[in-house]
Enzyme design. Structure first.
Site, PDB file in Angstrom:
ATOM      1  N   THR A 117      35.412  88.687  33.224  1.00  0.00           N
ATOM      2  CA  THR A 117      35.917  89.262  34.475  1.00  0.00           C
ATOM      3  C   THR A 117      37.353  89.742  34.361  1.00  0.00           C
ATOM      4  OG1 THR A 117      36.528  88.685  36.742  1.00  0.00           O
ATOM      5  CG2 THR A 117      36.448  86.890  35.189  1.00  0.00           C
ATOM      6  N   TYR A 141      38.205  80.306  38.591  1.00  0.00           N
ATOM      7  CA  TYR A 141      37.126  81.212  38.166  1.00  0.00           C
ATOM      8  C   TYR A 141      37.580  82.018  36.949  1.00  0.00           C
ATOM      9  CZ  TYR A 141      34.216  85.386  38.139  1.00  0.00           C
ATOM     10  OH  TYR A 141      33.429  86.428  37.751  1.00  0.00           O
TER      11      TYR A 141
END
Ligand code: UDP
Length: 327
Positions: A117, A141
């Site tokens: 990501t 995350y």
């Protein structure tokens, strides 16, 4: 038949990847614990229910299918939740991925495509992020995904695990045929929340902060169509099969849109008003995330065909009106 193990194949991106793999002649084997995915989204190959941290179950599945590669999508992926429950992100994402990587290596399955990501980059205002940009994740995350990238590099060096790492920007849209689409419970993403607000399925959208250092004060993101994104994964698989070695690729378009611009475009595409109010910043959000994606285009031959904001919203709107996995 060539089997590909797709973790998270019952989720939003994984289900679209399974369709793309099936269309390219592979058999996608979905491995998913259904914690956030939907069995109804598994339409293009066999389903094996299991958790990433269950090594015995993983060994069983590798022995049953002898997959040629792993595509690893399964992860917890909500920034807000990562801020309040970081331990779950380290346990599920990092420990789970380590278990999967060890099982793949033990099964001699040495081609691995990983969904990372842009959240690994963190806040680097006014910079177009390329694959060499420094990584300073702002939340658990992004940190968990960066840690998995490191694990892959270590296993590449120690065990010859060939890996392609894709750092996604903001994924949007849905399969234009309406077979699969985005369906999260709870939903936290901007475009599906906006579409829900448009047709009254939920209250007005809250815009998370208008005091960012951007032209209209709202956060800027680079949106990429899920179908373009999964096409890159099939190219990544071919890249690995042809022995080109491990590589990191950003997947975005290079164009950033603010939250207010996405609202305006949605109003134009749907011809409906987006009820919205202004709220506080959401913890963990970066001001601006925009990709330099030349590498995917130049080296993989990736060509984003559906990633205009208009097409992404139109495809999402069509799915929103007709598609759902809930009975
Ligand atoms: N956003 C918002 N209201 C919402 C959900 C998201 O203003 O209800 C904003 C969020 O702050 C971010 C952008 O929309 O700037 C995209 O958020 P999303 O959760 O879709 O993806 P993320 O960038 O967190 O991966």
């Amino acid at each position: 038949m060539t089997h590909i193990l797709v973790t998270g194949g019952a989720g939003y991106i994984g289900s679209h990847a399974c369709k793309a793999l099936a269309q390219a002649g592979y058999v996608p084997v979905t491995y998913d614990n259904l914690s956030t995915g939907w069995q109804d989204a598994v339409k293009f190959g066999p389903f094996e229910q299991g958790d990433l941290r269950d090594r015995a179950r993983l060994d069983e599945v590798f022995a049953k299918y002898h997959p040629q590669a792993v595509m690893h999508f399964a992860a917890l992926s909500q920034v807000g939740e990562a801020m309040s429950e970081p331990g779950r992100y380290w346990a599920n994402n990092v420990m789970g991925s380590l278990t999967l990587i060890e099982a793949a290596v033990a099964a001699d399955c040495l081609n691995f495509v990983f969904s990372s990501t842009c959240a690994t980059y963190g806040d680097q205002d006014n910079v177009v992020l390329d694959e060499n940009s420094a990584q300073y994740p702002l939340n658990a995350y992004g940190a968990s995904k960066r840690a998995i990238e490191d694990i892959l590099r270590d296993f590449g060096a120690s065990h010859g695990l060939n890996h392609v790492i894709f750092r996604y920007f903001n994924v949007a849209g849905a399969d234009p045929d309406g077979e699969v689409g985005e369906f999260h419970r709870p939903e936290t993403h901007l475009i599906p929340l906006m579409l829900d607000a448009i047709d009254g399925k939920r209250d007005a959208l809250t815009v998370f902060g208008t005091d960012y250092d951007t032209p209209d004060g709202t956060c800027i993101r680079d949106y990429v169509h899920v179908c373009d994104l999964v096409d890159a994964h099939v190219l990544g698989l071919e890249w690995l099969k042809s022995g080109k070695g491990s590589r990191v690729f950003n997947l975005g378009t290079g164009s950033g849109f603010s939250v207010m611009e996405v609202i305006e475009k949605s109003q134009a595409v749907t011809n409906r008003a987006v009820p919205h109010s202004i709220g506080n910043r959401r913890a963990g959000d970066c001001t601006r995330l925009v990709s330099g994606s030349d590498r995917a285009r130049d080296e993989l031959g990736w060509n984003a065909k559906r990633s205009t904001l208009e097409t992404m919203i139109a495809d999402a709107w069509r799915w929103h009106q007709n598609g759902s996995y809930e009975k």
